[in-house]
Scaffold this active site. Sequence first.
Site, mmCIF file in Angstrom:
data_model
loop_
_atom_site.group_PDB
_atom_site.id
_atom_site.type_symbol
_atom_site.label_atom_id
_atom_site.label_comp_id
_atom_site.label_asym_id
_atom_site.label_seq_id
_atom_site.Cartn_x
_atom_site.Cartn_y
_atom_site.Cartn_z
ATOM 1 N N ARG A 39 -43.463 -1.048 111.834
ATOM 2 C CA ARG A 39 -42.578 -0.747 113.139
ATOM 3 C C ARG A 39 -41.133 -1.241 112.547
ATOM 4 O O ARG A 39 -40.493 -1.896 113.710
ATOM 5 C CB ARG A 39 -43.100 -1.901 114.231
ATOM 6 C CG ARG A 39 -44.818 -1.491 114.760
ATOM 7 C CD ARG A 39 -44.862 0.029 115.400
ATOM 8 N NE ARG A 39 -46.185 0.197 115.714
ATOM 9 C CZ ARG A 39 -46.986 0.936 114.765
ATOM 10 N NH1 ARG A 39 -46.464 1.410 113.598
ATOM 11 N NH2 ARG A 39 -48.142 1.235 115.178
ATOM 12 N N SER A 88 -47.521 -0.029 123.585
ATOM 13 C CA SER A 88 -47.676 -1.102 122.854
ATOM 14 C C SER A 88 -46.651 -2.173 123.010
ATOM 15 O O SER A 88 -45.610 -1.825 122.758
ATOM 16 C CB SER A 88 -48.090 -1.257 121.368
ATOM 17 O OG SER A 88 -49.072 -0.178 121.219
ATOM 18 N N GLU A 158 -42.658 -5.762 120.342
ATOM 19 C CA GLU A 158 -42.357 -4.331 119.733
ATOM 20 C C GLU A 158 -41.465 -3.419 120.590
ATOM 21 O O GLU A 158 -40.681 -2.798 119.933
ATOM 22 C CB GLU A 158 -43.898 -3.689 119.574
ATOM 23 C CG GLU A 158 -43.939 -2.183 118.939
ATOM 24 C CD GLU A 158 -45.152 -1.595 118.444
ATOM 25 O OE1 GLU A 158 -46.085 -2.627 118.446
ATOM 26 O OE2 GLU A 158 -45.302 -0.394 118.716
HETATM 27 C C1 LIG Z 1 -48.391 5.257 126.534
HETATM 28 C C2 LIG Z 1 -47.693 5.139 125.364
HETATM 29 C C3 LIG Z 1 -48.471 5.018 124.048
HETATM 30 C C4 LIG Z 1 -47.763 4.751 123.018
HETATM 31 N N1 LIG Z 1 -48.660 4.596 121.741
HETATM 32 C C5 LIG Z 1 -47.795 4.137 120.498
HETATM 33 C C6 LIG Z 1 -48.442 4.243 119.397
HETATM 34 O O1 LIG Z 1 -49.613 4.326 119.362
HETATM 35 N N2 LIG Z 1 -47.728 3.720 118.324
HETATM 36 C C7 LIG Z 1 -46.549 3.441 118.227
HETATM 37 O O2 LIG Z 1 -45.810 3.242 117.300
HETATM 38 N N3 LIG Z 1 -45.752 3.678 119.306
HETATM 39 C C8 LIG Z 1 -46.579 3.907 120.662
HETATM 40 N N4 LIG Z 1 -45.607 4.090 121.639
HETATM 41 C C9 LIG Z 1 -44.126 4.080 121.550
HETATM 42 C C10 LIG Z 1 -43.404 5.176 121.230
HETATM 43 O O3 LIG Z 1 -43.998 6.136 120.237
HETATM 44 C C11 LIG Z 1 -42.230 4.921 120.923
HETATM 45 O O4 LIG Z 1 -41.569 4.250 122.020
HETATM 46 C C12 LIG Z 1 -41.296 5.986 120.340
HETATM 47 O O5 LIG Z 1 -40.245 5.654 119.724
HETATM 48 C C13 LIG Z 1 -40.807 6.749 121.662
HETATM 49 O O6 LIG Z 1 -39.671 7.698 121.270
HETATM 50 P P1 LIG Z 1 -39.047 8.508 122.345
HETATM 51 O O7 LIG Z 1 -37.972 9.264 121.209
HETATM 52 O O8 LIG Z 1 -39.906 9.342 123.113
HETATM 53 O O9 LIG Z 1 -38.065 7.450 123.030
HETATM 54 P P2 LIG Z 1 -36.745 6.997 123.275
HETATM 55 O O10 LIG Z 1 -36.853 5.921 124.144
HETATM 56 O O11 LIG Z 1 -35.778 8.153 123.172
HETATM 57 O O12 LIG Z 1 -36.374 6.256 121.839
HETATM 58 C C14 LIG Z 1 -36.754 5.250 121.500
HETATM 59 C C15 LIG Z 1 -35.925 4.406 120.356
HETATM 60 O O13 LIG Z 1 -35.434 5.130 119.415
HETATM 61 C C16 LIG Z 1 -34.143 5.465 119.391
HETATM 62 N N5 LIG Z 1 -34.007 6.889 119.073
HETATM 63 C C17 LIG Z 1 -34.427 7.942 119.699
HETATM 64 N N6 LIG Z 1 -33.983 9.169 118.950
HETATM 65 C C18 LIG Z 1 -33.418 8.709 118.140
HETATM 66 C C19 LIG Z 1 -32.607 9.595 116.998
HETATM 67 N N7 LIG Z 1 -32.574 10.818 117.056
HETATM 68 N N8 LIG Z 1 -31.899 8.856 116.047
HETATM 69 C C20 LIG Z 1 -31.702 7.286 115.999
HETATM 70 N N9 LIG Z 1 -32.546 6.691 117.099
HETATM 71 C C21 LIG Z 1 -33.401 7.527 118.082
HETATM 72 C C22 LIG Z 1 -33.580 5.208 120.716
HETATM 73 O O14 LIG Z 1 -32.263 4.588 120.900
HETATM 74 C C23 LIG Z 1 -34.524 4.105 121.255
HETATM 75 O O15 LIG Z 1 -34.147 2.821 120.496
HETATM 76 C C24 LIG Z 1 -46.306 4.370 123.061
HETATM 77 C C25 LIG Z 1 -45.548 4.854 124.162
HETATM 78 C C26 LIG Z 1 -46.246 4.945 125.314
HETATM 79 C C27 LIG Z 1 -45.408 5.210 126.583
#
Ligand SMILES: Cc1cc2nc3c(=O)[nH]c(=O)nc-3n(C[C@H](O)[C@H](O)[C@H](O)COP(=O)(O)OP(=O)(O)OC[C@H]3O[C@@H](n4cnc5c(N)ncnc54)[C@H](O)[C@@H]3O)c2cc1C
Length: 166
Positions: A39, A88, A158
Amino acid sequence: MNAGAYGRDVSDILVEATVVTREGSVEVWSAEKLGFTYRHSDLPAGAVVVEAVFSGTPGEPAVIGAEMDRIAAEREASQPLRSRTGGSTFKNPEGHKAWALIDAAGCRGLTRGDAQVSEKHCNFLLNLGSASSAEIEALGEEVRDRVKAHSGVTLEWEIQRVGVAK
Ligand SMILES: Cc1cc2nc3c(=O)[nH]c(=O)nc-3n(C[C@H](O)[C@H](O)[C@H](O)COP(=O)(O)OP(=O)(O)OC[C@H]3O[C@@H](n4cnc5c(N)ncnc54)[C@H](O)[C@@H]3O)c2cc1C
């Protein structure tokens, strides 16, 4: 953040990523340079990933599809995917499962206002309706305190928290 589940994570298949730094330069970072651990990656604060190269393993489409369905069904059965949650909440400490420590500390179903430790999977905090971010954070801190008191293990968030609680 090196997202992952069920024994695999992004670093297993990422080859390189194209990154735009805060200073505006475009750089290609190899997986090695990204320094992935559990992570975590060494991506500098504020850098934005604009492109990535992944290397998959060739296989039978039907077999791959069946494995994807199996994992999706397993997640559905064990995690509150259709609730308001940030996923998580705490990292798994070395040698432990966060959910098991939280359960053992008696936190399953614990509430603070409309914030609740999920009954289905204790490492998920839910917003049952009108919980504020401060309530969710306070519930998480209570969970950390109870786990520390019960097992001596310090849970690390996390979820990335931003802003200031009022
Ligand atoms: C129901 C649920 C289940 C989940 N299960 C898991 C799991 O099993 N394992 C796990 O590891 N995670 C899990 N997560 C967490 C999820 O995978 C992470 O939060 C993921 O990083 C979300 O990415 P996003 O782009 O949708 O979100 P965002 O909120 O858009 O981004 C998450 C982070 O990454 C940054 N970011 C986004 N895009 C970029 C980019 N292009 N360049 C640099 N930084 C960027 C953002 O600034 C922020 O800090 C879960 C979340 C939920 C809601």
